[in-house]
Design a protein around this motif. Structure first.
Motif, PDB file in Angstrom:
ATOM      1  N   SER A   1      62.512  75.721   6.484  1.00 37.04           N
ATOM      2  CA  SER A   1      63.828  75.263   6.928  1.00 37.04           C
ATOM      3  C   SER A   1      63.610  74.218   8.029  1.00 37.04           C
ATOM      4  O   SER A   1      63.080  74.531   9.094  1.00 37.04           O
ATOM      5  N   MET A   2      64.016  72.990   7.742  1.00 36.63           N
ATOM      6  CA  MET A   2      63.813  71.860   8.659  1.00 36.63           C
ATOM      7  C   MET A   2      65.164  71.481   9.247  1.00 36.63           C
ATOM      8  O   MET A   2      66.172  71.453   8.547  1.00 36.63           O
ATOM      9  N   ARG A   3      65.183  71.198  10.518  1.00 37.61           N
ATOM     10  CA  ARG A   3      66.444  70.824  11.175  1.00 37.61           C
ATOM     11  C   ARG A   3      66.143  69.805  12.252  1.00 37.61           C
ATOM     12  O   ARG A   3      65.186  69.989  13.017  1.00 37.61           O
ATOM     13  N   ILE A   4      66.917  68.708  12.254  1.00 34.14           N
ATOM     14  CA  ILE A   4      66.798  67.749  13.362  1.00 34.14           C
ATOM     15  C   ILE A   4      68.194  67.515  13.914  1.00 34.14           C
ATOM     16  O   ILE A   4      69.132  67.244  13.146  1.00 34.14           O
ATOM     17  N   ARG A   5      68.369  67.662  15.223  1.00 33.32           N
ATOM     18  CA  ARG A   5      69.675  67.475  15.827  1.00 33.32           C
ATOM     19  C   ARG A   5      69.557  66.506  16.999  1.00 33.32           C
ATOM     20  O   ARG A   5      68.492  66.398  17.601  1.00 33.32           O
ATOM     21  N   VAL A   6      70.675  65.806  17.234  1.00 34.78           N
ATOM     22  CA  VAL A   6      70.756  64.965  18.430  1.00 34.78           C
ATOM     23  C   VAL A   6      72.013  65.368  19.209  1.00 34.78           C
ATOM     24  O   VAL A   6      73.051  65.673  18.608  1.00 34.78           O
ATOM     25  N   GLY A   7      71.910  65.346  20.525  1.00 33.59           N
ATOM     26  CA  GLY A   7      73.079  65.588  21.368  1.00 33.59           C
ATOM     27  C   GLY A   7      73.704  64.234  21.720  1.00 33.59           C
ATOM     28  O   GLY A   7      72.993  63.279  22.032  1.00 33.59           O
ATOM     29  N   ARG A   8      75.016  64.155  21.617  1.00 32.18           N
ATOM     30  CA  ARG A   8      75.730  62.938  21.990  1.00 32.18           C
ATOM     31  C   ARG A   8      77.003  63.316  22.762  1.00 32.18           C
ATOM     32  O   ARG A   8      77.577  64.379  22.530  1.00 32.18           O
ATOM     33  N   ASN A   9      77.418  62.427  23.677  1.00 31.12           N
ATOM     34  CA  ASN A   9      78.652  62.654  24.432  1.00 31.12           C
ATOM     35  C   ASN A   9      79.531  61.415  24.378  1.00 31.12           C
ATOM     36  O   ASN A   9      79.012  60.286  24.421  1.00 31.12           O
TER      37      ASN A   9
ATOM     38  N   VAL B   1      73.108  59.730  26.943  1.00 28.08           N
ATOM     39  CA  VAL B   1      73.388  60.631  28.054  1.00 28.08           C
ATOM     40  C   VAL B   1      73.706  62.033  27.526  1.00 28.08           C
ATOM     41  O   VAL B   1      74.501  62.184  26.597  1.00 28.08           O
ATOM     42  N   THR B   2      73.016  63.037  28.092  1.00 27.06           N
ATOM     43  CA  THR B   2      73.266  64.428  27.686  1.00 27.06           C
ATOM     44  C   THR B   2      73.542  65.266  28.929  1.00 27.06           C
ATOM     45  O   THR B   2      73.154  64.889  30.037  1.00 27.06           O
ATOM     46  N   SER B   3      74.200  66.411  28.727  1.00 29.04           N
ATOM     47  CA  SER B   3      74.492  67.304  29.851  1.00 29.04           C
ATOM     48  C   SER B   3      73.213  67.699  30.567  1.00 29.04           C
ATOM     49  O   SER B   3      73.075  67.555  31.781  1.00 29.04           O
ATOM     50  N   CYS B   4      72.260  68.207  29.779  1.00 29.86           N
ATOM     51  CA  CYS B   4      71.034  68.716  30.386  1.00 29.86           C
ATOM     52  C   CYS B   4      69.982  67.609  30.436  1.00 29.86           C
ATOM     53  O   CYS B   4      69.726  66.957  29.418  1.00 29.86           O
ATOM     54  N   PRO B   5      69.320  67.412  31.580  1.00 28.05           N
ATOM     55  CA  PRO B   5      68.256  66.402  31.649  1.00 28.05           C
ATOM     56  C   PRO B   5      67.136  66.658  30.652  1.00 28.05           C
ATOM     57  O   PRO B   5      66.416  65.742  30.279  1.00 28.05           O
TER      58      PRO B   5
ATOM     59  N   ASN C   1      67.407  67.146  27.578  1.00 27.49           N
ATOM     60  CA  ASN C   1      67.723  66.518  26.289  1.00 27.49           C
ATOM     61  C   ASN C   1      67.925  65.017  26.382  1.00 27.49           C
ATOM     62  O   ASN C   1      68.171  64.359  25.368  1.00 27.49           O
ATOM     63  N   LEU C   2      67.840  64.477  27.586  1.00 24.82           N
ATOM     64  CA  LEU C   2      68.192  63.073  27.829  1.00 24.82           C
ATOM     65  C   LEU C   2      67.339  62.115  26.999  1.00 24.82           C
ATOM     66  O   LEU C   2      66.207  62.416  26.644  1.00 24.82           O
ATOM     67  N   GLY C   3      67.939  60.977  26.700  1.00 26.07           N
ATOM     68  CA  GLY C   3      67.186  59.900  26.028  1.00 26.07           C
ATOM     69  C   GLY C   3      67.440  59.911  24.541  1.00 26.07           C
ATOM     70  O   GLY C   3      68.303  59.199  24.047  1.00 26.07           O
ATOM     71  N   THR C   4      66.690  60.720  23.827  1.00 26.81           N
ATOM     72  CA  THR C   4      66.929  60.857  22.388  1.00 26.81           C
ATOM     73  C   THR C   4      67.964  61.933  22.097  1.00 26.81           C
ATOM     74  O   THR C   4      68.698  61.843  21.109  1.00 26.81           O
ATOM     75  N   GLY C   5      68.030  62.945  22.936  1.00 31.30           N
ATOM     76  CA  GLY C   5      68.885  64.111  22.663  1.00 31.30           C
ATOM     77  C   GLY C   5      68.391  64.860  21.439  1.00 31.30           C
ATOM     78  O   GLY C   5      69.064  65.751  20.923  1.00 31.30           O
ATOM     79  N   MET C   6      67.154  64.559  21.026  1.00 34.22           N
ATOM     80  CA  MET C   6      66.679  65.053  19.720  1.00 34.22           C
ATOM     81  C   MET C   6      65.797  66.282  19.839  1.00 34.22           C
ATOM     82  O   MET C   6      64.852  66.305  20.628  1.00 34.22           O
ATOM     83  N   ARG C   7      66.138  67.288  19.008  1.00 38.05           N
ATOM     84  CA  ARG C   7      65.226  68.414  18.815  1.00 38.05           C
ATOM     85  C   ARG C   7      64.978  68.517  17.320  1.00 38.05           C
ATOM     86  O   ARG C   7      65.910  68.673  16.539  1.00 38.05           O
ATOM     87  N   ALA C   8      63.694  68.399  16.948  1.00 41.21           N
ATOM     88  CA  ALA C   8      63.295  68.467  15.534  1.00 41.21           C
ATOM     89  C   ALA C   8      62.514  69.763  15.351  1.00 41.21           C
ATOM     90  O   ALA C   8      61.512  69.984  16.031  1.00 41.21           O
ATOM     91  N   SER C   9      63.003  70.639  14.484  1.00 35.69           N
ATOM     92  CA  SER C   9      62.381  71.982  14.397  1.00 35.69           C
ATOM     93  C   SER C   9      62.158  72.409  12.953  1.00 35.69           C
ATOM     94  O   SER C   9      62.788  71.903  12.028  1.00 35.69           O
ATOM     95  N   VAL C  10      61.229  73.354  12.800  1.00 30.45           N
ATOM     96  CA  VAL C  10      61.078  74.067  11.536  1.00 30.45           C
ATOM     97  C   VAL C  10      61.061  75.551  11.847  1.00 30.45           C
ATOM     98  O   VAL C  10      60.663  75.958  12.952  1.00 30.45           O
TER      99      VAL C  10
END
Ligand code: ADP
Ligand code: DAR
Length: 479
Positions: free
Chosen positions: A178-186, A335-339, A341-350
């Motif tokens: 199970s692959m998941r990639i998410r980005v945080g955006r505001n 820009v993200t709430s938590c520092p 996640n800043l920059g890409t806001g990206m978490r890529a997981s399996v």
């Protein structure tokens, strides 16, 4: 603006900051106060009376902040790695306008109320990283381990040309995962989640509901929105909500997260919260979690490039929808709430089974191996949840900032390659151990069978010595 002193080293000026400020005579007075090792509240109380912190006999820092500052100083002593305290500079704060003082204290409130925080800092306004730059730069450099005086985040979604095959997990002997990639955006038009009120949250959700209706016209990303807001036209009840959480399409009840509660990010739950899920279940948008939006693609497979490229395409579609302008800073990127996640806001997981690294039922060994590989280990329910009973862990690169999106996917592939090798080493050791046990068991059973019908009940050793003596007699006869 209080000028800054350098070279005067002590364990902690007001809030354990390595930064000292030029306060002339105050520096020596503060050093004397520090030497007294006063209780936090007394120490801060005395410091704030100093001339360097007052103007016309009045403290430059509003009285309403004094108790929190005393608590923050106490955190700096009890939890020195809590960055909200470690990176805070009281003299710097005294030089801020009252409005910026208020914003800064909101940003560090989670760290004050949760001393065990790793970071303890959340931005409250899209402009905080720029408007409170000295403080946030110290936080970002410490958390993201950035060397050098300056840094600048650059985004880049480019992958190597051969990524389709090169980043295929089957080349590592891995099955479909199970692959998941998410980005945080505001959205730039609203305060960040920590500073929103219920009205902001409902208004933002209504704007996004309209955007999702446009998205529903897109062939690839068509889907529907599920709202937790009572009275919303897409409202879903508790059972439907829980099913969405169990299927990993929706986030957990935020009011259960103390860090987010202290930051104000979980306020007004569940107003303004929901998730958009595409008809093919491969594209999901969270509304009103730690960031205004968490935009993600998630499906089972072995090609990391597939989920990455689908997300890049989805992000292009979402950001092209009128009214959806994301908060962005030339220095720090998205820009993200938590520092964290800043920059890409990206978490890529399996989600990957690690039966040997988790053989004790915990994620401790997996975390020990993953940390030097630049990988984070989470449970199957996400952050702050346990790993699966079958040893399934959520593995993702830790880096989000001053790294490009393409490099994050590369880091995930390379990290999994090394992690698989570690897991295989333990498997080989386990196999060898099992083999040795089998050999011992078989030789034990051989010996017990051989001597099981003997009249006397001698011990094995005496039996074997008897065998040995018979062999000797036979040799003598032969001689
Ligand atoms: P975030 O990734 O947004 O920081 P969490 O770590 O809390 O948030 O994960 C959020 C949800 O996403 C959880 O339900 C978690 O199980 C799910 N999730 C994360 N990675 C994967 C994955 N690779 N496959 C399936 N679900 C995942
Ligand atoms: N408890 C917070 C979490 C920081 C990183 N995780 C996020 N943003 N979900 C801390 O400061 O430790």
């Amino acid at each position: 603006e209080i000028p800054r002193v350098t070279g005067v080293q002590t364990c902690a000026l007001p809030i354990s900051t390595p930064h000292f400020t030029t306060m002339g005579s105050a520096a020596s007075v503060i050093a004397e106060l520090v030497a007294k090792d006063l209780p936090a509240d007394e120490f801060i109380g005395e410091v704030l009376k100093l001339e360097a912190f007052t103007v016309d006999g009045k403290c430059k820092i509003d009285e309403k902040h004094h108790d929190k500052l005393k608590a923050l100083y106490a955190v700096s002593k009890s939890n020195p790695t809590n960055l909200s305290a470690k990176c805070f500079d009281l003299a710097e704060m005294a030089g801020l306008t009252p409005e910026l003082q208020d914003r800064l204290m909101m940003c560090v409130n989670s760290g004050i109320e949760n001393p065990d925080s790793g970071l303890g800092v959340y931005a409250m306004q899209p402009g905080d990283y720029d408007d409170l730059k000295p403080f946030f730069d110290r936080v970002l450099k410490d958390y993201h381990k950035i060397e050098g005086e300056t840094f600048k985040h650059e985004s880049d979604w480019t992958l190597p040309e051969d990524a389709d095959t090169a980043y295929d997990l089957s080349t590592l002997g891995l099955p479909e995962l199970s692959m998941r990639i998410r980005v945080g955006r505001n959205l730039k038009s609203f305060p960040l989640p920590g500073a929103m009120n219920a009205e902001n949250r409902a208004e933002m959700e209504n704007q996004l509901t309209v955007a999702f209706e446009k998205l529903a016209e897109n062939e690839e990303f068509a889907g529907s929105y599920n709202s937790l807001t009572p009275g919303h036209k897409n409202f879903v009840d508790e059972a439907a909500y829980q099913k969405l959480v169990d299927d990993h399409f929706m986030f957990k009840d935020m009011s259960a997260d103390g860090y987010l509660k202290s930051a104000g990010i979980a306020s007004d739950w569940p107003t303004g919260r929901g998730c958009y899920v595409s008809n093919d279940k491969k594209f999901v948008v969270w509304v009103g979690e730690e960031d205004h939006l968490r935009i993600m693609c998630m499906f089972k497979g072995t090609k990391l490039a597939d989920v990455f490229k689908k997300l890049e395409k989805a992000l292009g579609v979402v950001s092209s929808i009128e009214g959806l302008e994301f908060a962005f800073s030339d220095n720090v990127g998205n820009v993200t709430s938590c520092p964290s996640n800043l920059g890409t806001g990206m978490r890529a997981s399996v989600h990957i089974q690690l039966p040997n690294l988790t053989s004790d039922g915990s994620d401790a060994k997996a975390k020990e191996i993953c940390k030097p590989l630049g990988l984070s280990v989470r449970g199957i329910g996400g952050e702050h949840t346990p790993i699966g009973k079958d040893g399934t862990c959520d593995i993702s690169p830790s880096a989000r900032f001053c790294i490009t999106e393409g490099q994050i996917v590369t880091a995930l592939y390379n990290g999994l390659k090394l992690l698989k090798e570690e897991e295989a080493k333990l498997q080989a050791m386990q196999d060898a151990e099992d083999l040795a046990k089998e050999d011992k068991n078989s030789s034990d059973s051989f010996v017990s069978e051989k001597f099981s019908d003997s009249e006397d009940d001698d011990s094995f050793m005496s039996k074997s010595s008897k065998t040995a003596s018979k062999d000797d007699d036979r040799e003598k006869e032969e001689d």
